[in-house]
Design an enzyme around this catalytic site. Structure first.
Site, PDB file in Angstrom:
ATOM      1  CB  SER A  31      88.401   6.313  63.949  1.00 20.67           C
ATOM      2  OG  SER A  31      89.136   7.137  63.087  1.00 20.67           O
ATOM      3  CG  HIS A  62      85.635   9.044  67.413  1.00 21.84           C
ATOM      4  ND1 HIS A  62      86.961   9.001  67.080  1.00 21.84           N
ATOM      5  CD2 HIS A  62      84.977   9.287  66.264  1.00 21.84           C
ATOM      6  CE1 HIS A  62      87.092   9.215  65.780  1.00 21.84           C
ATOM      7  NE2 HIS A  62      85.897   9.383  65.271  1.00 21.84           N
ATOM      8  CG  HIS A  84      88.358  14.542  66.123  1.00 21.68           C
ATOM      9  ND1 HIS A  84      87.740  13.544  66.835  1.00 21.68           N
ATOM     10  CD2 HIS A  84      89.274  13.938  65.339  1.00 21.68           C
ATOM     11  CE1 HIS A  84      88.269  12.379  66.482  1.00 21.68           C
ATOM     12  NE2 HIS A  84      89.206  12.590  65.578  1.00 21.68           N
ATOM     13  CE1 TYR A  86      84.711  15.246  64.027  1.00 25.86           C
ATOM     14  CE2 TYR A  86      86.912  15.197  63.073  1.00 25.86           C
ATOM     15  CZ  TYR A  86      85.847  14.539  63.668  1.00 25.86           C
ATOM     16  OH  TYR A  86      85.922  13.196  63.894  1.00 25.86           O
ATOM     17  CD  GLU A  87      84.774  15.539  68.981  1.00 26.30           C
ATOM     18  OE1 GLU A  87      84.005  15.142  69.862  1.00 26.30           O
ATOM     19  OE2 GLU A  87      85.997  15.263  68.962  1.00 26.30           O
ATOM     20  CB  ALA A 114      91.825   6.563  60.079  1.00 23.33           C
ATOM     21  CG  MET A 212      89.592  15.507  59.414  1.00 24.83           C
ATOM     22  SD  MET A 212      87.834  15.118  59.367  1.00 24.83           S
ATOM     23  CE  MET A 212      87.572  14.863  57.603  1.00 24.83           C
ATOM     24  CB  SER A 213      93.111  13.612  64.694  1.00 26.07           C
ATOM     25  OG  SER A 213      93.861  12.556  64.107  1.00 26.07           O
ATOM     26  CG  ASN A 236      90.184   7.546  52.870  1.00 27.62           C
ATOM     27  OD1 ASN A 236      90.298   7.539  54.092  1.00 27.62           O
ATOM     28  ND2 ASN A 236      90.292   8.642  52.151  1.00 27.62           N
ATOM     29  CG  HIS A 248      82.948   7.984  59.313  1.00 31.47           C
ATOM     30  ND1 HIS A 248      84.230   8.350  59.688  1.00 31.47           N
ATOM     31  CD2 HIS A 248      82.399   7.363  60.385  1.00 31.47           C
ATOM     32  CE1 HIS A 248      84.436   7.967  60.942  1.00 31.47           C
ATOM     33  NE2 HIS A 248      83.347   7.363  61.381  1.00 31.47           N
TER      34      HIS A 248
HETATM   35  N1  HPA Z   1      90.585  13.120  54.700  1.00 31.16           N
HETATM   36  C1  HPA Z   1      90.605  13.636  55.941  1.00 31.16           C
HETATM   37  N2  HPA Z   1      90.593  12.883  57.024  1.00 31.16           N
HETATM   38  C2  HPA Z   1      90.580  11.551  56.876  1.00 31.16           C
HETATM   39  C3  HPA Z   1      90.554  10.950  55.612  1.00 31.16           C
HETATM   40  C4  HPA Z   1      90.558  11.783  54.465  1.00 31.16           C
HETATM   41  O1  HPA Z   1      90.547  11.320  53.300  1.00 31.16           O
HETATM   42  N3  HPA Z   1      90.538   9.605  55.805  1.00 31.16           N
HETATM   43  C5  HPA Z   1      90.563   9.409  57.145  1.00 31.16           C
HETATM   44  N4  HPA Z   1      90.584  10.589  57.805  1.00 31.16           N
END
Ligand code: HPA
Length: 277
Positions: A31, A62, A84, A86-87, A114, A212-213, A236, A248
């Site tokens: 992303s 995405h 992912h 989580y999907e 990210a 998460m990837s 972040n 997000h």
């Molecule tokens: N946690 C998990 N996945 C992420 C984060 C996060 O803070 N930032 C971007 N993807």
């Protein structure tokens, strides 16, 4: 497993018929990295849903396209948008694209994502070149009967992220004026962001950034003998480290701000990887 192998074959047959070119480098755009493709000369552009056997993605933001592009004479295979855990896809399904890459002759895979910073010295907008990972999801794409045609039952994970490629990425990133670190990526399933207690635990475990990837793809590539380079954009501060709620939208905002610099880095880096392969 048999069903997954059939899907890999189907997808490979279909993609192979689209072009005679033989890309050696593939890149999975996480992303925020997707805008990079707009400046490239495209040879084909396939929606994931057009490719028989390929998984399809559901996450907003995405968009899923497999693109073959020409970068200064080098054919580069690009996944714009990734799948992912989580999907709700199985780990075996997550292995499909990378195994298709292997059959297409890919030697080097660049994984981008990210991530949230756990390391207190990182700030949003920094880049982390992945030196190693921690898999906190007690599952991985190699569980089940071994796909012997791709690799060994017990692959060595000590050098998933190729050292030489990390050095190249570091030089390119610093040259483009981005603060760059070498660090450990910890993989969580998501989609819920972590709790502050989990982040403290991850820091104690030696992790620098969380996401998460990437890890399912890196493990699949390692098994298949593909060289891997992983790059995280710190989007972040991880949960509990900032004085405001983590959303997000925040993650996407940072990505948008640094994307022009990111695009410059990607172009130079992918060209260097292609010249090496
Ligand atoms: N946690 C998990 N996945 C992420 C984060 C996060 O803070 N930032 C971007 N993807």
């Amino acid at each position: 497993m048999q069903e997954i192998l059939k899907r890999i074959e189907k997808a490979h047959d279909f993609i192979q018929r689209q072009s005679n070119l033989k890309p050696q480098v593939a890149i999975i755009l996480g992303s925020g990295f997707s805008g990079w493709i707009s400046g490239l000369k495209q040879i084909f552009n396939l929606s994931y849903s057009e490719i028989p056997g390929f998984p399809t993605t559901s996450v907003i933001g995405h968009d899923g396209h497999l693109i073959l592009a020409d970068l200064e004479g080098f054919p580069i295979l690009i996944m714009q948008g990734r799948f992912h855990y989580y999907e709700g896809l199985s780990m075996q399904e997550l292995s499909i694209p990378v195994r298709v890459f292997k059959l297409l002759g890919i030697k080097t895979l660049l994984l981008t994502n990210a991530a949230g910073s756990i390391n207190r010295n990182y700030t949003p907008g920094d880049i982390m070149i992945i030196s190693d990972h921690i898999n906190l999801v007690q599952n991985n794409p190699l569980i089940g009967p071994n796909a012997e045609d791709f690799g060994t039952r017990f692959p060595d994970a000590a050098k998933i992220y190729t050292n030489e490629l990390q050095q190249i990425a570091l030089l390119v990133s610093v040259k483009h004026g981005i603060r760059t670190h070498n660090g450990v990526y910890v993989f969580v399933s998501g989609p819920v962001f972590e709790t502050p207690a989990e982040i403290r635990m991850m820091r104690t475990l030696g992790a620098d950034a969380v996401g998460m990837s990437t890890v399912p793809e890196a493990i699949t590539a390692c098994h298949a003998g593909i060289n891997v380079l992983g790059i995280s954009l710190i989007a972040n501060l991880a949960s509990g480290m900032a004085d405001h709620e983590l959303t997000h939208e925040d993650v996407m905002k940072t990505m948008d701000q640094v994307s022009p610099k990111l695009h410059g880095i990607l172009s130079e880096l992918v060209l260097k990887l292609a010249a090496l392969s």
